[in-house]
Design a protein around this motif. Structure first.
Motif, PDB file in Angstrom:
ATOM      1  N   VAL A 155      -0.095  -0.932   5.959  1.00  0.00           N
ATOM      2  CA  VAL A 155      -1.300  -1.622   6.434  1.00  0.00           C
ATOM      3  C   VAL A 155      -2.383  -1.606   5.355  1.00  0.00           C
ATOM      4  O   VAL A 155      -3.029  -2.625   5.088  1.00  0.00           O
ATOM      5  N   LEU A 156      -2.586  -0.441   4.723  1.00  0.00           N
ATOM      6  CA  LEU A 156      -3.604  -0.350   3.665  1.00  0.00           C
ATOM      7  C   LEU A 156      -3.257  -1.259   2.490  1.00  0.00           C
ATOM      8  O   LEU A 156      -4.138  -1.897   1.900  1.00  0.00           O
ATOM      9  N   LYS A 157      -1.962  -1.325   2.154  1.00  0.00           N
ATOM     10  CA  LYS A 157      -1.544  -2.177   1.035  1.00  0.00           C
ATOM     11  C   LYS A 157      -1.717  -3.652   1.388  1.00  0.00           C
ATOM     12  O   LYS A 157      -2.132  -4.466   0.548  1.00  0.00           O
ATOM     13  N   GLU A 158      -1.409  -4.000   2.637  1.00  0.00           N
ATOM     14  CA  GLU A 158      -1.513  -5.389   3.065  1.00  0.00           C
ATOM     15  C   GLU A 158      -2.965  -5.848   3.121  1.00  0.00           C
ATOM     16  O   GLU A 158      -3.274  -7.011   2.829  1.00  0.00           O
ATOM     17  N   LYS A 159      -3.871  -4.946   3.484  1.00  0.00           N
ATOM     18  CA  LYS A 159      -5.286  -5.290   3.638  1.00  0.00           C
ATOM     19  C   LYS A 159      -6.122  -4.857   2.441  1.00  0.00           C
ATOM     20  O   LYS A 159      -7.356  -4.801   2.544  1.00  0.00           O
ATOM     21  N   ARG A 160      -5.491  -4.542   1.326  1.00  0.00           N
ATOM     22  CA  ARG A 160      -6.241  -4.011   0.187  1.00  0.00           C
ATOM     23  C   ARG A 160      -7.275  -4.997  -0.343  1.00  0.00           C
ATOM     24  O   ARG A 160      -8.348  -4.595  -0.811  1.00  0.00           O
ATOM     25  N   GLY A 161      -6.988  -6.299  -0.267  1.00  0.00           N
ATOM     26  CA  GLY A 161      -7.945  -7.299  -0.745  1.00  0.00           C
ATOM     27  C   GLY A 161      -9.225  -7.288   0.074  1.00  0.00           C
ATOM     28  O   GLY A 161     -10.336  -7.237  -0.473  1.00  0.00           O
ATOM     29  N   GLN A 162      -9.086  -7.328   1.411  1.00  0.00           N
ATOM     30  CA  GLN A 162     -10.268  -7.305   2.278  1.00  0.00           C
ATOM     31  C   GLN A 162     -11.034  -5.997   2.157  1.00  0.00           C
ATOM     32  O   GLN A 162     -12.262  -5.986   2.158  1.00  0.00           O
ATOM     33  N   LEU A 163     -10.293  -4.880   2.043  1.00  0.00           N
ATOM     34  CA  LEU A 163     -10.960  -3.582   1.909  1.00  0.00           C
ATOM     35  C   LEU A 163     -11.741  -3.502   0.603  1.00  0.00           C
ATOM     36  O   LEU A 163     -12.868  -2.986   0.566  1.00  0.00           O
ATOM     37  N   ALA A 164     -11.146  -3.995  -0.480  1.00  0.00           N
ATOM     38  CA  ALA A 164     -11.832  -3.970  -1.778  1.00  0.00           C
ATOM     39  C   ALA A 164     -13.104  -4.817  -1.727  1.00  0.00           C
ATOM     40  O   ALA A 164     -14.147  -4.417  -2.272  1.00  0.00           O
TER      41      ALA A 164
END
Length: 388
Positions: A155-164
Motif C-alpha cells: 500500500v505504501l509503495k502504491e501510494k508513494r506518489g500521493q504521500l510524497a
C-alpha cells in the motif's frame, strides 16, 4: 572432488536452515526460533543497559550481549557464505556483493559493527553505541515472511506518489508560515524570531498540532496567523492518513472482487527447489506458458497473495491456474457450504484439514475470492481445496 561435492551439499543445507520460514524442516524451524529469541534478548539487553539501577548486573548484561553478538556474527558469515543460493542468477562474487549491499545485509552488518568498532576506535565509543538502534530493524526480517507485512509495504509503495506530494505540501506550508511569523513577530520578540529559519521550530510544532508552547506569538497579527496555521495543520496531517486508509480499502476491495474471472480454471502445483531458475524472480518476471497464471503462493503455512512484486523463494509452492481448455491433472476437492455446515463462520487458518491440503479459492456467488488466513467461510460458499 568428493570433498567439493560434500562442501556444496553442506552449503545448500546451511542455506535451507538459515532461511526464515520453512516450518516443515525441524532444524530450520529451530534456527528461526533461536534467532527470534536472540534478537529480542539483544534488544532487551540494550534497553536494560540504559538503567543506572541495573549497573550491578553490568557484567551479566555484557556477557549476554557478547553471546548474542557472536550468534549474529556467525549468522552473518553463513548468510554471506550461502549468498549464491539467495541470488542464483548471479555469480558467486556478485551474489556476495548483492547481499552485502541489500537492505538486510546492511542491517545485519550494522547490528554487529557497533559492538566491535569501539575496540578499534575507543574515542568514538559513544557515537558507535547510537548505532545499536539498528538492531531493532532485524525484527523486519521476522515480519517479512508474513503477508500482512507485505500488505502494508504494498500500500505504501502504491501510494508513494500521493504521500510524497502531501509531504511536499507540508514542507511548503511550513516554510511559508515561518516567513510570515518572522515578519509579524521579529520586532516584538527578536530573541525567538531572530531570522526566517528561527520560526521553523514553531511552524513544525504548530502544523503537526503538537504545540509545545516554548515559542509562541504575542502580537495580534501573529496570533491571528497562528490560528490559521493551526487549522491548516490539522488538514495537512489528515491528508497522508486519508491516503493510506484509502489505499488499504482499495487493496482489500480488489481481493474481495476476485482476480480470476473464469469458474472453470484448473490448478497444479510447482515446487521451487534450490536449483530452480525462478528463485529470486518477482512473479511479474516469471515466464509461464501461455494460458497459465500464478493463482497463489504457498510458503510454509502461509497462503500469499500473488502480487507482481512478490519474489519467489526456495521452498515455495506456486499454485498455477490454467485458463485453457486443456485440463491439468490435480487433486482438487470442492466443498459446498450448505446450511448448518460446521465450517460456517470459521476462519481459513482454523479449518481442521490435513497439513498437506490447502484452501486455494473460495467461490462466492459469481465471484472467485483468493482466501486469506482471516477469511471466514459463509453459507453458500464453495471451498476449493488442493490436496498435495
Amino acid at each position: 572432488m568428493t570433498a567439493l561435492i560434500n562442501l556444496d551439499k553442506a552449503k545448500k543445507r546451511t542455506f535451507e536452515i538459515i532461511q526464515i520460514g520453512n516450518q516443515t524442516d525441524v532444524p530450520s524451524l529451530a534456527f528461526d526460533i533461536l534467532i527470534v529469541f536472540v534478537i529480542l534478548l539483544n534488544i532487551v539487553i540494550t534497553f536494560c543497559q540504559t538503567f543506572a539501577g541495573l549497573a550491578r548486573y553490568e557484567t551479566l548484561l555484557q556477557t549476554a550481549e557478547l553471546i548474542t553478538i557472536v550468534i549474529f556474527t556467525v549468522e552473518y558469515i553463513l548468510r554471506l557464505w550461502t549468498a549464491q543460493y539467495l541470488y542464483p542468477e548471479a555469480e558467486k562474487g556478485v551474489a556476495k556483493l548483492k547481499f552485502l549491499f541489500s537492505f538486510y545485509g546492511i542491517v545485519d552488518l550494522l547490528t554487529i559493527l557497533p559492538y566491535f568498532l569501539p575496540f578499534v576506535f575507543p574515542s568514538g565509543a559513544v557515537a558507535f553505541r547510537m548505532f545499536r538502534v539498528v538492531r531493532i530493524l532485524r525484527l523486519f526480517r521476522i515480519n517479512a515472511k508474513y503477508d500482512a507485512f507485505h500488505v502494508i509495504t504494498s500500500v505504501l509503495k502504491e501510494k508513494r506518489g500521493q504521500l510524497a506530494y502531501s509531504i511536499f505540501l507540508v514542507l511548503v506550508l511550513m516554510m511559508a508560515s515561518s516567513l510570515c511569523m518572522y515578519g509579524l513577530e521579529h520586532e516584538a520578540q527578536p530573541e525567538h524570531f531572530s531570522n526566517a529559519f528561527s520560526g521553523i521550530w514553531w511552524s513544525v510544532s504548530t502544523l503537526l498540532t503538537v504545540g509545545y508552547g516554548d515559542i509562541y506569538p504575542i502580537t495580534v497579527g501573529g496570533q491571528a496567523m497562528a490560528i490559521v496555521i493551526a487549522f491548516l495543520g490539522v488538514g495537512m496531517v489528515a491528508i497522508p492518513t486519508g491516503i493510506i486508509s484509502a489505499g488499504f480499502v482499495e487493496y482489500y476491495t480488489r481481493i474481495k472482487d476476485g482476480t480470476v474471472t473464469s469458474l472453470d480454471a484448473d490448478f497444479v502445483t510447482l515446487e521451487i527447489t534450490l536449483e530452480h531458475p525462478f528463485i529470486g524472480l518477482a512473479l511479474e518476471q516469471v515466464a509461464l506458458p501461455q494460458g497459465l497464471y500464478v493463482a497463489t503462493v504457498l510458503r510454509d503455512e502461509e497462503v500469499l497473495i500473488p502480487r507482481r512484486e512478490l519474489k519467489v523463494q526456495a521452498g515455495d509452492v506456486l499454485v498455477l491456474g490454467s485458463m485453457c481448455h486443456v485440463r491439468i491433472e490435480a487433486s482438487l476437492e470442492e466443498v459446498a457450504i450448505e446450511r448448518e455446515h460446521p465450517w460456517i463462520g470459521i476462519r481459513i487458518r482454523d479449518l481442521d484439514i490435513s497439513r498437506r491440503s490447502h484452501v486455494i479459492m473460495l467461490k462466492r456467488g459469481n465471484r472467485n475470492i483468493q482466501p486469506q488466513g482471516d477469511s471466514r467461510i459463509r453459507e453458500g460458499d464453495v471451498v476449493l481445496i488442493y490436496h498435495r
